[in-house]
Design a protein around this motif. Structure first.
Motif, PDB file in Angstrom:
ATOM      1  N   GLN A 171       0.855  -1.185   0.000  1.00 59.31           N
ATOM      2  CA  GLN A 171       0.000   0.000   0.000  1.00 59.31           C
ATOM      3  C   GLN A 171       0.893   1.238   0.000  1.00 59.31           C
ATOM      4  OE1 GLN A 171      -3.656   0.581   0.475  1.00 59.31           O
ATOM      5  NE2 GLN A 171      -2.882   2.597  -0.151  1.00 59.31           N
ATOM      6  N   CYS A 172       0.699   2.134  -0.985  1.00 63.27           N
ATOM      7  CA  CYS A 172       1.544   3.320  -1.099  1.00 63.27           C
ATOM      8  C   CYS A 172       0.773   4.417  -1.816  1.00 63.27           C
ATOM      9  CB  CYS A 172       2.840   2.985  -1.831  1.00 63.27           C
ATOM     10  SG  CYS A 172       2.571   2.324  -3.498  1.00 63.27           S
ATOM     11  N   ASP A 173       1.414   5.572  -1.951  1.00 59.71           N
ATOM     12  CA  ASP A 173       0.781   6.655  -2.698  1.00 59.71           C
ATOM     13  C   ASP A 173       1.099   6.502  -4.197  1.00 59.71           C
ATOM     14  OD1 ASP A 173       3.358   7.622  -3.158  1.00 59.71           O
ATOM     15  OD2 ASP A 173       3.258   9.049  -1.490  1.00 59.71           O
ATOM     16  N   HIS A 174       0.656   7.483  -5.005  1.00 57.26           N
ATOM     17  CA  HIS A 174       0.780   7.369  -6.456  1.00 57.26           C
ATOM     18  C   HIS A 174       2.038   8.058  -6.969  1.00 57.26           C
ATOM     19  CE1 HIS A 174      -1.319   5.702  -9.832  1.00 57.26           C
ATOM     20  NE2 HIS A 174      -2.478   5.685  -9.186  1.00 57.26           N
ATOM     21  N   GLY A 175       3.073   8.178  -6.098  1.00 58.52           N
ATOM     22  CA  GLY A 175       4.308   8.823  -6.526  1.00 58.52           C
ATOM     23  C   GLY A 175       5.041   8.015  -7.579  1.00 58.52           C
ATOM     24  N   GLY A 176       5.812   8.731  -8.394  1.00 58.00           N
ATOM     25  CA  GLY A 176       6.519   8.074  -9.481  1.00 58.00           C
ATOM     26  C   GLY A 176       7.567   7.088  -9.015  1.00 58.00           C
ATOM     27  N   GLU A 177       8.043   7.223  -7.778  1.00 59.19           N
ATOM     28  CA  GLU A 177       9.038   6.274  -7.267  1.00 59.19           C
ATOM     29  C   GLU A 177       8.428   4.889  -7.049  1.00 59.19           C
ATOM     30  OE1 GLU A 177       7.422   8.797  -3.876  1.00 59.19           O
ATOM     31  OE2 GLU A 177       8.253   9.135  -5.881  1.00 59.19           O
ATOM     32  N   TYR A 178       7.069   4.809  -6.941  1.00 54.73           N
ATOM     33  CA  TYR A 178       6.383   3.518  -6.827  1.00 54.73           C
ATOM     34  C   TYR A 178       5.745   3.112  -8.164  1.00 54.73           C
ATOM     35  CZ  TYR A 178       6.762   4.133  -1.750  1.00 54.73           C
ATOM     36  OH  TYR A 178       7.238   4.300  -0.475  1.00 54.73           O
ATOM     37  N   ASP A 179       5.051   4.056  -8.786  1.00 56.92           N
ATOM     38  CA  ASP A 179       4.285   3.767 -10.001  1.00 56.92           C
ATOM     39  C   ASP A 179       5.206   3.868 -11.219  1.00 56.92           C
ATOM     40  OD1 ASP A 179       2.309   3.290 -11.803  1.00 56.92           O
ATOM     41  OD2 ASP A 179       1.263   5.210 -11.525  1.00 56.92           O
ATOM     42  N   ASN A 180       5.983   2.803 -11.435  1.00 52.01           N
ATOM     43  CA  ASN A 180       6.907   2.783 -12.559  1.00 52.01           C
ATOM     44  C   ASN A 180       7.037   1.348 -13.086  1.00 52.01           C
ATOM     45  OD1 ASN A 180       9.163   1.445 -11.042  1.00 52.01           O
ATOM     46  ND2 ASN A 180       9.108   3.375  -9.888  1.00 52.01           N
ATOM     47  N   THR A 181       7.708   1.218 -14.203  1.00 49.39           N
ATOM     48  CA  THR A 181       7.786  -0.074 -14.892  1.00 49.39           C
ATOM     49  C   THR A 181       8.477  -1.135 -14.049  1.00 49.39           C
ATOM     50  OG1 THR A 181       7.846   1.045 -17.031  1.00 49.39           O
ATOM     51  CG2 THR A 181       8.596  -1.238 -16.977  1.00 49.39           C
ATOM     52  N   ARG A 182       9.549  -0.783 -13.372  1.00 54.24           N
ATOM     53  CA  ARG A 182      10.305  -1.785 -12.600  1.00 54.24           C
ATOM     54  C   ARG A 182       9.437  -2.387 -11.503  1.00 54.24           C
ATOM     55  NH1 ARG A 182      16.177  -0.088 -10.794  1.00 54.24           N
ATOM     56  NH2 ARG A 182      15.104   1.744  -9.933  1.00 54.24           N
ATOM     57  N   PHE A 183       8.708  -1.544 -10.774  1.00 49.96           N
ATOM     58  CA  PHE A 183       7.841  -2.064  -9.715  1.00 49.96           C
ATOM     59  C   PHE A 183       6.707  -2.900 -10.305  1.00 49.96           C
ATOM     60  CE2 PHE A 183       9.492   0.785  -6.307  1.00 49.96           C
ATOM     61  CZ  PHE A 183       9.436  -0.122  -5.256  1.00 49.96           C
ATOM     62  N   HIS A 184       6.064  -2.407 -11.361  1.00 47.89           N
ATOM     63  CA  HIS A 184       4.934  -3.147 -11.942  1.00 47.89           C
ATOM     64  C   HIS A 184       5.392  -4.510 -12.467  1.00 47.89           C
ATOM     65  CE1 HIS A 184       1.617  -0.294 -11.676  1.00 47.89           C
ATOM     66  NE2 HIS A 184       2.483   0.698 -11.963  1.00 47.89           N
ATOM     67  N   ASP A 185       6.541  -4.566 -13.109  1.00 49.56           N
ATOM     68  CA  ASP A 185       7.029  -5.855 -13.625  1.00 49.56           C
ATOM     69  C   ASP A 185       7.341  -6.818 -12.483  1.00 49.56           C
ATOM     70  OD1 ASP A 185       6.787  -4.908 -16.170  1.00 49.56           O
ATOM     71  OD2 ASP A 185       8.930  -4.463 -16.447  1.00 49.56           O
ATOM     72  N   LEU A 186       7.987  -6.317 -11.430  1.00 42.63           N
ATOM     73  CA  LEU A 186       8.321  -7.162 -10.283  1.00 42.63           C
ATOM     74  C   LEU A 186       7.068  -7.720  -9.624  1.00 42.63           C
ATOM     75  CD1 LEU A 186      10.478  -8.206  -8.215  1.00 42.63           C
ATOM     76  CD2 LEU A 186      10.039  -6.112  -6.925  1.00 42.63           C
ATOM     77  N   PHE A 187       6.058  -6.887  -9.454  1.00 41.10           N
ATOM     78  CA  PHE A 187       4.847  -7.321  -8.765  1.00 41.10           C
ATOM     79  C   PHE A 187       4.041  -8.276  -9.636  1.00 41.10           C
ATOM     80  CE2 PHE A 187       4.092  -4.097  -5.154  1.00 41.10           C
ATOM     81  CZ  PHE A 187       5.442  -4.120  -4.840  1.00 41.10           C
ATOM     82  N   ARG A 188       3.973  -8.012 -10.933  1.00 41.75           N
ATOM     83  CA  ARG A 188       3.221  -8.898 -11.829  1.00 41.75           C
ATOM     84  C   ARG A 188       3.871 -10.277 -11.898  1.00 41.75           C
ATOM     85  NH1 ARG A 188       3.450  -5.884 -15.699  1.00 41.75           N
ATOM     86  NH2 ARG A 188       5.210  -6.806 -16.837  1.00 41.75           N
ATOM     87  N   GLN A 189       5.190 -10.342 -11.930  1.00 43.18           N
ATOM     88  CA  GLN A 189       5.890 -11.619 -12.026  1.00 43.18           C
ATOM     89  C   GLN A 189       5.830 -12.433 -10.739  1.00 43.18           C
ATOM     90  OE1 GLN A 189       9.828 -10.423 -13.182  1.00 43.18           O
ATOM     91  NE2 GLN A 189       9.153  -9.580 -15.160  1.00 43.18           N
ATOM     92  N   ASN A 190       5.585 -11.778  -9.596  1.00 37.72           N
ATOM     93  CA  ASN A 190       5.599 -12.487  -8.314  1.00 37.72           C
ATOM     94  C   ASN A 190       4.247 -12.500  -7.618  1.00 37.72           C
ATOM     95  OD1 ASN A 190       8.677 -13.068  -7.617  1.00 37.72           O
ATOM     96  ND2 ASN A 190       8.584 -11.053  -8.606  1.00 37.72           N
ATOM     97  N   GLY A 191       3.212 -12.014  -8.285  1.00 36.22           N
ATOM     98  CA  GLY A 191       1.865 -12.101  -7.731  1.00 36.22           C
ATOM     99  C   GLY A 191       1.617 -11.199  -6.538  1.00 36.22           C
ATOM    100  N   ILE A 192       2.352 -10.095  -6.432  1.00 31.76           N
ATOM    101  CA  ILE A 192       2.166  -9.148  -5.333  1.00 31.76           C
ATOM    102  C   ILE A 192       1.168  -8.083  -5.769  1.00 31.76           C
ATOM    103  CG2 ILE A 192       3.309  -7.511  -3.801  1.00 31.76           C
ATOM    104  CD1 ILE A 192       5.913  -9.030  -4.274  1.00 31.76           C
ATOM    105  N   GLN A 193       0.206  -7.770  -4.914  1.00 27.62           N
ATOM    106  CA  GLN A 193      -0.788  -6.759  -5.239  1.00 27.62           C
ATOM    107  C   GLN A 193      -0.224  -5.363  -4.991  1.00 27.62           C
ATOM    108  OE1 GLN A 193      -4.279  -7.683  -2.913  1.00 27.62           O
ATOM    109  NE2 GLN A 193      -4.980  -9.220  -4.368  1.00 27.62           N
ATOM    110  N   PHE A 194      -0.661  -4.416  -5.826  1.00 22.64           N
ATOM    111  CA  PHE A 194      -0.233  -3.020  -5.737  1.00 22.64           C
ATOM    112  C   PHE A 194      -1.469  -2.186  -5.400  1.00 22.64           C
ATOM    113  CE2 PHE A 194       3.729  -1.087  -7.914  1.00 22.64           C
ATOM    114  CZ  PHE A 194       3.986  -0.346  -6.772  1.00 22.64           C
TER     115      PHE A 194
END
Length: 426
Positions: A289-312
């Protein structure tokens, strides 16, 4: 002079004189040992030297002893019996110089410490009344049940002689209710149960805005939800750090802090944090759980979470209240950082040193967010200890020093004339 009706009797030889039990004597023996007594209604001591604190007044001017006489009371005080688990309190000790043995009232002792005392032919045992856990075992061979000394390595001397003000400063300036709760669990011991004066550092360091409301999310185990946010410091630290990130476990409320030189360092630190959780607790993070800052909402985080089944889970733009748990923790940490810096008379550039101390203290203090439980206990299922704590302080040296000669300075930061030391004061 001879009295009729009373037969004259010669004294018995000394070798045949019986050893009579006695209740008191007019000579002060200065004996430091305590003896368990089921017949005493109060703790009795022959001098103040064995007490940790005392006053020159008493609500009882005298006490009655076994032969019907009364003996004067000169002081009232307190002391402890030390065990490897926790100190056992001896409250409201009556000091009378004419008592020959220092007596512990078994009735008062069991009531004040919530324990049971079991006597046998070889000594006695003190056990926790709720759990039955053995706290103290004293063997004896004579006619009494003396309290035998425990090994010095098991004696938590650090708990004895510190005021509530000192513990308030050691623990990062918590409120009175937190100190009372720790003392009620025998985790710390204070001379006074309430702070004696208004804390100036608290007043300067704990200004707050309007509160965010508590989250209604519910979890059943650790690391189901991790709350995260980044704080930007208006003043760079001595080492050039401008940011820090937090990772807060929703279930235990245990918090980890990561100083950052750049916001883009967040991803690498999250990867390291996730690896630590996997290795140490054998679980994976289920949601962030985080805010919508660019340090979270970026390609590296989305790819990591999608590949490991972690919810954002993102909060809506400009609604930091939806990330309220992280926001409240940031505010709490920053309040404590400012308070520690004011207390130590340090400039704001030392905020990273205070950050690490603040996170450690918050993890071992009761938290209202989890019904006044302790985050460390919720996460590790262990009770924290507090003997290692010292007041956050500064040591100023106006000359060069060889640090190899001061190995006891375990945590420090060197500048041309200042060494900031974590834990060398009282």
């Amino acid at each position: 002079m001879h009295y009729y009706g009373a037969p004259a009797m010669s004294p018995a030889p000394a070798s045949y004189a019986p050893a009579l039990p006695h209740a008191f004597h007019t000579m002060t023996l200065q004996n430091p040992n305590w003896n368990m007594d089921t017949g005493a209604s109060s703790h009795l001591a022959d001098n103040t030297g064995i007490l940790t604190s005392f006053s020159n007044s008493s609500m009882y001017p005298s006490v009655f002893v076994g032969n019907g006489h009364s003996i004067p009371v000169t002081h009232t005080g307190h002391s402890f019996l030390h065990t490897s688990s926790k100190p056992l309190h001896l409250n409201h000790i009556l000091v009378t110089p004419h008592i020959i043995k220092n007596l512990i009232s078994v009735r008062q002792f069991t009531r004040d410490n919530d324990v049971s005392v079991e006597f046998d032919a070889y000594g006695f045992s003190v056990k926790d009344y709720q759990t039955g856990r053995l706290l103290l075992r004293c063997d004896s061979t004579g006619d009494l049940y003396p309290v035998t000394q425990q090994p010095s390595s098991q004696t938590p001397v650090v708990l004895l002689s510190f005021s509530s003000t000192t513990w308030h400063r050691r623990l990062g300036h918590p409120g009175d209710d937190v100190l009372r709760r720790l003392e009620s669990k025998n985790l710390i011991s204070c001379r006074k149960s309430k702070l004696s004066a208004l804390c100036h550092a608290c007043q300067l360091g704990k200004h707050a805005k309007l509160p965010f409301y508590n989250s209604e999310s519910s979890v059943d185990s650790v690391f189901e939800i991790i709350h995260s946010d980044i704080w930007t410091s208006p003043i760079p630290s001595e080492s050039g750090i401008k940011y820090y990130a937090i990772f807060l476990d929703h279930f235990s409320h245990f918090v980890w802090v990561y100083p950052l030189h750049k916001k883009s360092d967040l991803f690498d630190n999250f990867v390291a944090f996730r690896a630590y959780i996997n290795k140490q607790f054998n679980v994976d993070i289920k949601a962030l759980q985080c805010d919508h800052g660019g340090e979270y909402d970026n390609t590296r985080f989305h790819d990591l979470f999608r590949q490991n089944g972690i919810q954002f889970w993102f909060s809506c733009p400009r609604t930091s209240q939806q990330n309220g748990k992280s926001e409240r923790m940031l505010r709490t940490i920053n309040n404590l950082i400012r308070t520690l810096l004011f207390q130590a008379h340090l400039p704001p550039s030392y905020w990273v040193e205070a950050l690490n101390m603040a996170a450690h203290l918050l993890n071992i203090l009761p938290s209202t967010a989890i019904n006044n439980e302790i985050p460390f206990t919720k996460l590790y299922n262990q009770t924290p200890t507090y003997e290692h704590l010292r007041v956050f302080a500064i040591l100023t040296l106006m000359f060069h020093i060889n640090l190899n000669h001061v190995p006891h300075l375990a945590s420090f930061l060197v500048t041309p004339s200042i060494i900031v030391v974590i834990g060398v004061s009282t």
